[in-house]
Scaffold this motif. Structure first.
Motif, PDB file in Angstrom:
ATOM      1  N   LYS A  79       0.767  -1.240  -0.091  1.00  0.00           N
ATOM      2  CA  LYS A  79       0.049  -0.039  -0.097  1.00  0.00           C
ATOM      3  C   LYS A  79       0.670   1.415  -0.170  1.00  0.00           C
ATOM      4  N   ASN A  80       2.240   1.160  -0.040  1.00  0.00           N
ATOM      5  CA  ASN A  80       3.067   2.271  -0.031  1.00  0.00           C
ATOM      6  C   ASN A  80       2.658   3.075   1.392  1.00  0.00           C
ATOM      7  N   THR A  81       2.588   2.387   2.402  1.00  0.00           N
ATOM      8  CA  THR A  81       1.986   3.288   3.632  1.00  0.00           C
ATOM      9  C   THR A  81       2.889   2.919   4.707  1.00  0.00           C
ATOM     10  N   VAL A  82       3.350   3.926   5.586  1.00  0.00           N
ATOM     11  CA  VAL A  82       4.032   3.575   6.792  1.00  0.00           C
ATOM     12  C   VAL A  82       2.670   4.226   7.984  1.00  0.00           C
ATOM     13  N   TYR A  83       2.977   3.177   9.082  1.00  0.00           N
ATOM     14  CA  TYR A  83       1.671   3.660  10.166  1.00  0.00           C
ATOM     15  C   TYR A  83       2.752   4.021  11.503  1.00  0.00           C
ATOM     16  N   LEU A  84       2.041   5.119  12.283  1.00  0.00           N
ATOM     17  CA  LEU A  84       2.506   5.298  13.564  1.00  0.00           C
ATOM     18  C   LEU A  84       1.524   5.043  14.686  1.00  0.00           C
ATOM     19  N   GLN A  85       1.449   4.100  15.127  1.00  0.00           N
ATOM     20  CA  GLN A  85       0.410   3.747  16.134  1.00  0.00           C
ATOM     21  C   GLN A  85       0.935   4.567  17.388  1.00  0.00           C
ATOM     22  N   MET A  86       0.152   5.423  18.159  1.00  0.00           N
ATOM     23  CA  MET A  86       0.604   6.022  19.069  1.00  0.00           C
ATOM     24  C   MET A  86      -0.562   5.961  20.462  1.00  0.00           C
ATOM     25  N   ASN A  87       0.071   5.350  21.235  1.00  0.00           N
ATOM     26  CA  ASN A  87      -0.955   4.869  22.420  1.00  0.00           C
ATOM     27  C   ASN A  87      -0.502   5.684  23.918  1.00  0.00           C
ATOM     28  N   SER A  88      -1.286   5.809  24.689  1.00  0.00           N
ATOM     29  CA  SER A  88      -0.873   6.287  25.891  1.00  0.00           C
ATOM     30  C   SER A  88      -0.244   7.846  25.895  1.00  0.00           C
ATOM     31  N   LEU A  89      -1.103   8.587  24.952  1.00  0.00           N
ATOM     32  CA  LEU A  89      -0.451   9.977  24.542  1.00  0.00           C
ATOM     33  C   LEU A  89      -0.644  10.934  25.823  1.00  0.00           C
ATOM     34  N   LYS A  90       0.400  11.769  25.681  1.00  0.00           N
ATOM     35  CA  LYS A  90       0.695  12.713  26.805  1.00  0.00           C
ATOM     36  C   LYS A  90       0.440  14.156  26.061  1.00  0.00           C
ATOM     37  N   PRO A  91       0.244  15.081  26.873  1.00  0.00           N
ATOM     38  CA  PRO A  91       0.086  16.477  26.528  1.00  0.00           C
ATOM     39  C   PRO A  91       1.401  16.866  25.744  1.00  0.00           C
ATOM     40  N   GLU A  92       2.413  16.301  26.245  1.00  0.00           N
ATOM     41  CA  GLU A  92       3.920  16.728  25.724  1.00  0.00           C
ATOM     42  C   GLU A  92       4.060  16.164  24.238  1.00  0.00           C
ATOM     43  N   ASP A  93       3.074  15.228  23.632  1.00  0.00           N
ATOM     44  CA  ASP A  93       3.123  14.795  22.427  1.00  0.00           C
ATOM     45  C   ASP A  93       2.375  15.870  21.549  1.00  0.00           C
ATOM     46  N   THR A  94       1.959  16.650  21.912  1.00  0.00           N
ATOM     47  CA  THR A  94       1.336  17.813  21.131  1.00  0.00           C
ATOM     48  C   THR A  94       2.444  18.525  20.183  1.00  0.00           C
ATOM     49  N   ALA A  95       1.967  18.221  18.949  1.00  0.00           N
ATOM     50  CA  ALA A  95       2.867  18.817  17.862  1.00  0.00           C
ATOM     51  C   ALA A  95       2.267  18.492  16.437  1.00  0.00           C
ATOM     52  N   VAL A  96       3.052  19.106  15.203  1.00  0.00           N
ATOM     53  CA  VAL A  96       2.741  18.653  14.216  1.00  0.00           C
ATOM     54  C   VAL A  96       3.436  17.469  13.791  1.00  0.00           C
TER      55      VAL A  96
END
Length: 126
Positions: A79-96
């Motif tokens: 699928k020419n696709t890469v994924y990033l599964q993000m769990n247990s997100l924290k406010p410090e993860d806020t970004a573009v």
């Protein structure tokens, strides 16, 4: 010209999850599986930093210490696709969050990547 499109960002509460996707296209003389793909993020007032990457050769992965155990990178060559599964997100993860591709190597340094997507915004509230 290789083009990348990142998607999947949004607004979540701390402890929640998101899955980002990066779809690559425009290959002429090479293939998606010839490229290392990296995920980067940039928060307001901060430099762009490498979060995770996956190699083209053997699928080796890298994770920044602050996301290790919470984020998982994977790819689907069909699928020419890469994924990033993000769990247990924290406010410090806020970004573009940006995905990027490089045909020569891989790693967390953004300067070595040749192609960049436009990014997707992840906002984590407390």
């Amino acid at each position: 010209e290789v083009q990348l499109q990142a998607s999947g960002g949004g607004l979540v509460q701390a402890g929640g999850s998101l899955r980002l996707s990066c779809v690559a296209s425009g290959f002429t003389y090479d293939d998606f599986d010839d490229y290392a793909i990296g995920w980067f993020r940039q928060a307001p007032g901060k430099e762009r930093e490498g979060i995770s990457c996956i190699s083209a050769r053997d699928g080796s992965t890298y994770y920044r210490d602050s996301v290790k155990g919470r984020f998982t990178i994977s790819k689907d060559n069909a699928k020419n696709t890469v994924y990033l599964q993000m769990n247990s997100l924290k406010p410090e993860d806020t970004a573009v969050y940006y995905c990027a591709a490089d045909a020569q190597g891989w790693g967390p340094n953004p300067t070595l990547y040749d192609y960049w997507g436009q990014g997707t915004l992840v906002t984590v509230s407390s």
